[in-house]
Design an enzyme around this catalytic site. Structure first.
Site, PDB file in Angstrom:
ATOM      1  N   PHE A 129      46.359  29.669  32.631  1.00  0.00           N
ATOM      2  CA  PHE A 129      45.717  29.918  33.906  1.00  0.00           C
ATOM      3  C   PHE A 129      45.860  28.674  34.791  1.00  0.00           C
ATOM      4  O   PHE A 129      45.548  27.549  34.346  1.00  0.00           O
ATOM      5  CB  PHE A 129      44.232  30.224  33.720  1.00  0.00           C
ATOM      6  CG  PHE A 129      43.905  31.202  32.611  1.00  0.00           C
ATOM      7  CD1 PHE A 129      44.822  32.167  32.207  1.00  0.00           C
ATOM      8  CD2 PHE A 129      42.676  31.164  31.974  1.00  0.00           C
ATOM      9  CE1 PHE A 129      44.514  33.069  31.180  1.00  0.00           C
ATOM     10  CE2 PHE A 129      42.360  32.045  30.960  1.00  0.00           C
ATOM     11  CZ  PHE A 129      43.279  32.999  30.551  1.00  0.00           C
ATOM     12  N   SER A 130      46.330  28.845  36.032  1.00  0.00           N
ATOM     13  CA  SER A 130      46.439  27.755  36.995  1.00  0.00           C
ATOM     14  C   SER A 130      47.353  26.636  36.460  1.00  0.00           C
ATOM     15  O   SER A 130      48.541  26.870  36.267  1.00  0.00           O
ATOM     16  CB  SER A 130      45.043  27.230  37.350  1.00  0.00           C
ATOM     17  OG  SER A 130      45.099  26.315  38.426  1.00  0.00           O
ATOM     18  N   SER A 131      46.835  25.440  36.176  1.00  0.00           N
ATOM     19  CA  SER A 131      47.668  24.404  35.569  1.00  0.00           C
ATOM     20  C   SER A 131      48.304  24.924  34.282  1.00  0.00           C
ATOM     21  O   SER A 131      49.466  24.638  33.978  1.00  0.00           O
ATOM     22  CB  SER A 131      46.828  23.159  35.269  1.00  0.00           C
ATOM     23  OG  SER A 131      47.597  22.170  34.619  1.00  0.00           O
ATOM     24  N   ALA A 133      49.053  28.028  33.741  1.00  0.00           N
ATOM     25  CA  ALA A 133      50.105  28.977  34.129  1.00  0.00           C
ATOM     26  C   ALA A 133      51.382  28.243  34.509  1.00  0.00           C
ATOM     27  O   ALA A 133      52.492  28.693  34.207  1.00  0.00           O
ATOM     28  CB  ALA A 133      49.624  29.831  35.297  1.00  0.00           C
ATOM     29  N   HIS A 270      42.025  32.038  44.088  1.00  0.00           N
ATOM     30  CA  HIS A 270      42.421  31.324  42.869  1.00  0.00           C
ATOM     31  C   HIS A 270      41.334  31.493  41.809  1.00  0.00           C
ATOM     32  O   HIS A 270      40.625  30.536  41.468  1.00  0.00           O
ATOM     33  CB  HIS A 270      42.648  29.845  43.193  1.00  0.00           C
ATOM     34  CG  HIS A 270      43.429  29.101  42.154  1.00  0.00           C
ATOM     35  ND1 HIS A 270      44.767  29.306  41.936  1.00  0.00           N
ATOM     36  CD2 HIS A 270      43.057  28.132  41.268  1.00  0.00           C
ATOM     37  CE1 HIS A 270      45.186  28.502  40.981  1.00  0.00           C
ATOM     38  NE2 HIS A 270      44.164  27.779  40.552  1.00  0.00           N
TER      39      HIS A 270
END
Length: 445
Positions: A129-131, A133, A270
């Site tokens: 997820f996020s970083s 991802a 986000h």
């Protein structure tokens, strides 16, 4: 130990030390459910900036944990220890296979787990997820020979966050200002593992349309990259709306385990994943499926005793020897007798050499040289048929049918001589089964 959120289970998220090469001082956490499958899948679950192993394990990644309890797969959870707890997807060391940054440490965790558990090599997957991802994209690009599939929630293309000043933040990329062609994105990923010619993982991409932390433009750039790496058109083969605010596009294979799948969530920023989304990722990654590789006591399928068969009468069940095209009269051949993974096979005049000598196994493989398998480099029409080191994945499983066709277990498509051509050098591919003689094969010594 960190207690899991389901008190009825004894299994816990456990910190592992001394797991191997760890140049950036990551922490490794491991979750092994109470009931592990005989041949378990392995999920690498990567947290967001400011996150932690326990945070993702007990928080928005917990559906992966309850599914592990149900299906018996193992979870590796890396933890960044630098200030801000972001993963390095920016420095030159991070963007090179075995380059000596976070991805190197994460792969040491994977290897540690594989050495201690009977992990199914065809079902090693990654999600973040996020970083996390962004790291999911990087790991899939750098280690395409390890990961079979990936699912990235709110990420950017592999290499988009590259910097040369030591910073881990690229404002142009985060703002959605970096646009490249599909070929350029593909080449940037390929440069992370120079010389590799094999297949790339299946990729599932999620993004909210109002994301301002990692701009929504990155979603389209990711799709460009992964369709290119998998040899696919950027035109979706399938589009639907699983929920009213979702738009899902599939490329290549259009089933639950599409080659590339993008899910766009309208009006959401986000904040992915949201409730219910990991269930789609679990199915896409194949974590809810049985093992694709033989266990310690595999079910043995009877092998047909090879016989010399007239070319007009296809043999069912395979055998050992040459595989000859009914339309062409030519043999399935590895060009130049190479043993390089990812080499696409072709038709060539039959010569009885080892690069034309194939054997079907009780594990539904078709092998050449004893240790290389006939391998589908994708799941859609036009995916190349290649040789690859045998790993037990479903893309290396084949059904030799009584009508002479050979179908891929993963795709359901037939081995096909491209363009119905019959000349030397004609490449073999996957294609929808249509009964033509360019999809019919005979086996002979």
């Amino acid at each position: 130990m960190l207690l899991a959120a389901h008190p009825a289970a004894a299994a816990t998220l456990t910190r592992i030390t001394g797991f191997g090469t760890n140049p950036t001082n990551l922490n490794m956490y491991l979750y092994v459910p109470d009931r592990v499958a005989a041949r378990p899948a392995l999920l690498v679950l990567v947290h967001y900036c400011s996150g932690s192993a326990s945070g993702i394990f007990n928080g928005n990644g917990h559906d992966y944990v309850t599914a592990a309890d149900r299906y018996g797969y193992i979870i590796v959870v890396p933890e960044a220890t630098r200030s801000g707890s972001c993963f390095d997807v920016s420095t030159p060391a991070a963007l090179r296979r075995d380059g000596g940054s976070d991805s190197t440490g994460i792969m040491a965790m994977v290897n540690y787990t594989r050495q201690r558990y009977n992990v199914d090599p065809g079902r090693i997957v990654v999600s973040g997820f996020s970083s996390g991802a962004m790291m999911t994209n990087v790991l899939a690009a750098e280690y395409p020979d390890v990961f079979s599939a990936a699912s990235a929630f709110s990420g950017v293309p592999a290499g988009c966050f590259a910097t040369n000043d030591g910073s881990l933040w690229n404002s142009q990329c985060s703002g959605g200002q970096i646009t490249k062609t599909a070929q350029q994105w593909g080449d940037q990923a390929r440069a992370m593992y120079p010389g590799y010619t094999g297949r790339y993982p299946r990729m599932q991409l999620w993004h909210g349309t109002t994301d301002t932390t990692l701009h929504y433009n990155n979603f389209g750039e990711e799709i460009k990259q992964w369709t290119n790496l998998n040899g696919l058109s950027q035109t979706p083969a399938f589009t639907d709306h699983p929920q009213s605010s979702w738009t899902r596009t599939r490329y290549g294979n259009t089933g639950t385990q599409a080659t590339v799948e993008g899910i766009s969530i309208s009006g959401v920023g986000h904040q992915l994943p949201m409730s219910g989304q990991l269930a789609y990722a679990i199915s896409f990654l194949g974590l809810d499926a049985p093992s694709t590789s033989p266990s310690a006591t595999p079910t043995v399928t009877p092998t047909v005793t090879p016989t010399v068969t007239p070319s007009t009468t296809p043999t069912s069940g395979g055998g050992s020897g040459a595989i000859k095209g009914v339309a062409s009269g030519r043999c399935v051949d590895v060009p130049g007798a190479t043993q390089t993974d990812g080499t696409q096979v072709q038709l060539w005049d039959c010569n009885g050499q080892t690069n034309q000598t194939w054997s079907s196994t009780s594990a539904s493989e078709i092998r050449v040289y004893g240790n290389k398998c006939l391998d589908a480099g994708g799941t859609g029409n036009g995916a190349k048929i290649q040789i690859y080191s045998c790993h037990g994945g479903t893309n290396q499983k084949w059904r030799v049918n009584s009508d002479g066709s050979i179908t891929g277990v993963q795709s359901g498509l037939c081995i096909d001589a491209s363009g119905a051509a019959t000349a030397n050098g004609t490449k073999l591919q996957l294609y929808s089964c249509h009964g033509g003689t360019n999809q019919k094969w005979t086996w002979s010594r």
